[in-house]
Design an enzyme around this catalytic site. Structure first.
Site, PDB file in Angstrom:
ATOM      1  CG  HIS A 310      30.069   3.624 146.144  1.00  0.00           C
ATOM      2  ND1 HIS A 310      28.721   4.243 146.445  1.00  0.00           N
ATOM      3  CD2 HIS A 310      30.155   3.440 147.774  1.00  0.00           C
ATOM      4  CE1 HIS A 310      28.027   3.981 147.032  1.00  0.00           C
ATOM      5  NE2 HIS A 310      28.660   3.019 148.278  1.00  0.00           N
ATOM      6  CG  ASP A 314      23.423   6.029 146.302  1.00  0.00           C
ATOM      7  OD1 ASP A 314      24.370   6.421 146.453  1.00  0.00           O
ATOM      8  OD2 ASP A 314      22.250   6.630 146.570  1.00  0.00           O
TER       9      ASP A 314
END
Length: 339
Positions: A310, A314
């Site tokens: 992450h 995204d």
């Protein structure tokens, strides 16, 4: 484990022996691994009877234990183990195993063995991925009807023309390349305070071998045909069993595909293979009821899982990536027209 007596062709007892199942249980490997060893280690010649039954004499058992120790404790490749046996003599006694710790109850024992170099390396890398990446997993499911029908329709012609079977991995590798082109962050990596975007797609594929799981790399997968991908994967599988894969074969990938479905996995959260930023997990195909155009129908469905870092990727990009793979598998024409 106690063996049993088997009469030889003249009716005499040939001594205490183990069946292939008993030997497999004794040394802790599946029976198919023992059969594979028989093809790679000519010294291992069980006394065979009618049909598929195999019986192992004391010297066969000792040799099998020695092979297991070389491969799974000392970390030898198959070829290395063959050489070691040849130099030491086929009947060399197996290396002594750790003494079992008695617990006071019969049949309850434990054994300590040193991790192989391969297992130690895998452990370090996977733990590093957990400690470093901000790892999340997103899921989707895919209807495999179109791919199964295409494979059923063309598999014989494909094998006749290219000399290799048409499998599911070719479809998923091509679909992954299509999605990586649309979402380049998934094909990138973090290097210090910089993001490295790769303009090539080196796809790592998880392959099971006698010494453990290895992840060789399909170089420039985006430029390969279905046949080229299937031939490369087939060669990796063969060399993994032979223990002849090199470190060059297993370094440099930009994205990984792991197919736990071949072992029956329904769903998983695969771990990223560092320094990569994502891994696609495939799972078993099973018939499930789904609603299509207001009707409940039975379709061959598979769960897909994408674990991603992450820090770089995204959630919107991860979901879009997995959705692109789903659409390409459900409508393989997209793979031909780059849609």
């Amino acid at each position: 484990m106690a063996g049993f007596d088997v009469a030889d062709g003249g009716g005499k007892a040939s001594g205490a022996m183990l069946s292939i199942g008993e030997l497999a249980e004794r040394i802790g490997v599946p029976t198919h691994v023992l059969r594979y060893w028989e093809t790679r280690f000519p010294q291992l010649k069980p006394l065979q009877r009618s049909g598929r039954r195999r019986y192992y004499r004391a010297e066969d058992v000792a040799l099998a234990e020695r092979i297991h120790h070389l491969l799974h404790v000392q970390g030898f490749t198959v070829e290395g183990a063959r050489k070691a046996l040849s130099e030491a003599g086929a009947t060399a006694a197996p290396a002594p195993a750790a003494a079992p710790a008695a617990t006071g109850a019969p049949g309850r024992q434990e054994e300590r063995v040193k991790m192989t170099r391969l297992r130690q390396t895998i452990a370090r890398r996977l733990k590093s991925a957990q400690d470093t990446a901000a790892m999340l997993t997103t899921f989707n499911d895919v209807d495999m009807t179109a791919v199964i029908e295409a494979r059923g329709r063309y598999k014989d012609l494909f094998e006749k023309k290219h000399g290799v079977r048409l499998g599911f991995m070719g479809f998923f590798t091509k679909a992954a390349c299509l999605a990586l082109k649309d979402i380049p962050a998934v094909n990138g990596r973090i290097d210090g305070d910089e993001i490295v975007y790769n303009n090539y797609m080196d796809i790592s594929v998880a392959v099971s071998g006698p010494s453990g799981l290895v992840v060789p790399v399909i170089r420039n997968a985006e430029s390969l045909s279905f046949a080229g991908i299937e031939k490369t994967i087939g060669d990796f599988g063969k060399r993994a069993k032979e223990g002849t894969l090199t470190m060059d074969d297993m370094t440099g990938g930009t994205f990984t595909i792991s197919n736990g479905g071949v072992f029956g996995s329904l769903m998983s959260t695969p771990i990223i293979n560092p320094p990569q930023s994502a891994v696609l997990g495939l799972h078993r195909i099973e018939d499930r009821p789904v609603a299509i155009n207001g009707q409940v129908v039975i379709r061959p469905m598979m769960y897909l899982a994408l674990s991603y870092d992450h820090r770089l990727i995204d959630g919107r990009e991860a979901v879009t990536f997995l959705k692109t793979i789903k659409e390409a598998i459900e409508d393989p024409t997209r793979l031909l027209i780059d849609l």
